[in-house]
Design an enzyme around this catalytic site. Sequence first.
Site, PDB file in Angstrom:
ATOM      1  N   ASP A 127      51.474-101.881 -32.045  1.00 47.14           N
ATOM      2  CA  ASP A 127      51.550-103.244 -31.506  1.00 47.14           C
ATOM      3  C   ASP A 127      52.985-103.588 -31.091  1.00 47.14           C
ATOM      4  OD1 ASP A 127      49.782-105.175 -30.786  1.00 47.14           O
ATOM      5  OD2 ASP A 127      49.904-106.309 -32.651  1.00 47.14           O
TER       6      ASP A 127
ATOM      7  N   ASP B 228      43.533-108.057 -34.125  1.00 50.18           N
ATOM      8  CA  ASP B 228      44.225-108.890 -35.103  1.00 50.18           C
ATOM      9  C   ASP B 228      43.266-109.462 -36.144  1.00 50.18           C
ATOM     10  OD1 ASP B 228      46.614-108.478 -33.705  1.00 50.18           O
ATOM     11  OD2 ASP B 228      46.176-110.139 -32.347  1.00 50.18           O
TER      12      ASP B 228
END
Length: 482
Positions: free
Chosen positions: A333, A393
Amino acid sequence: VAADEGILHASGSGVPPVTKDYCIIYNSNWVSLPKTLDNATFTPLENLTSTVLCSSAEVPSVALKDKAVVVMRGNCTFLEKARNAQRLGAKMLLIASKSRLSGISDNKTDFEDVTLPIALIRYNDIVDMQLVLGNEVNVTLYSPPLPEFDYSMVVIFLIAVFTVALGGYWSGVAELENLKAVASPGERETRWKKEENVTLTPVTVILFVVICCVMLVLLYFFYKWLVYVIISVFCLASAMSLYNCLAALIGEIPFGQCRITCSNKTIEVRLIFLAIFCIAAAVVWAVFRNEDRWAWILQDILGVAFCLNFIKTLKMPNFKSCVILLGLLLLYDVFFVFITPFITKNGASIMVEVAAGPFGNSEKLPVVIRVPRLEYSASTLCDLPFSLLGFGDIIVPGLLVAYCRRFDVQTRSSSVYYISCTIAYAVGMVLTFIVLALMKMGQPALLYLVPCTLITSSLIAWRRKEMKKFWKGSSYQVGWRP
């Protein structure tokens, strides 16, 4: 969010006048726009999108004095267009672009003799303006300040925490049924036939992360083809996930259990109708996915079902695998958000480009929870009409929460791991929103969620003196009794 986004407020000539707002890009070094429409001065719009205004000879014999003129983006510079428009007496210059809007930059000293405001606008918006407001349109420009906080984030927060908590709880219920099946030989074979869980080992975790990296890079270079593959996969996976979620609920209802027999197999009639409903929901979303007024609701429902089913189905065997998975995806990420801008030609991160649709592609990846922004600003019109949270997420920390819940069931620890990890996830989401509000730019949520959940789970295991068992995982005990 770029500080040079603004709003063109257009008003038609009808009674009462119809008004509509459109996104513009301007350079605040050249012109300062008012923050509100109070005491706004409207200017008649002259549509000259048949020209590029690179020379005065291109302009038809129309009076531009004290008007706002819109022309097409051409080969000449904004400075040349601005000087030609100002020479003809225009009060405002709008440059229509068929490509994606980008920042306007040039030497400030070159524009010292230019006094009229210059803004970039989408060509499609000019066409829409004529269709909605007619040919006689008056316009003005303003740039409201960016809101410090948007209440759509509260909805995003509730959806995310609810999904993670419910997915973890569902995984714990499945684990309890597995333990009962192991303790009861008569139920063991039946349970194993129903079991659809997939266990991730450290090797498969690394392979999974590598596949994620490769897929993201392929999407960056071949977005306009692969986006439809992702949409198709999402429709199929979300329909199956919605079915699994609703079937689990329907299974608890002791009514309407009539069955039909086909090819020596029996199936409940209500499950047939449920399957038809879930397929129809996915098809409706696929057809109307670009309808911003309500399609986001259906996408969020399908997305929540997808995340729930993923968290319940994908099992982490131990805390070691959780650490490897969350740690690698955290690096993934951060790299694709913060590091890739130094590699790409246009200075944009690969993650942001793929999320927004590279090169202005109108099709968006259906891998996010979307909630319309409630605070009005130029950003709402230009780039971010929705607050977004990626499925990753939710799913990635959710797998750790699910492992904590299963470990609670295996060790009969009164849900202490599950509750603590869920609270840590909620705290991580709050931290994400705080940093988002302070920095005014998109954040990799895993940067805050992963440390919060991993550290909290580790502290609980250390405090309870169960770290070794928590790290290696607790295998089923044959003598387990409910």
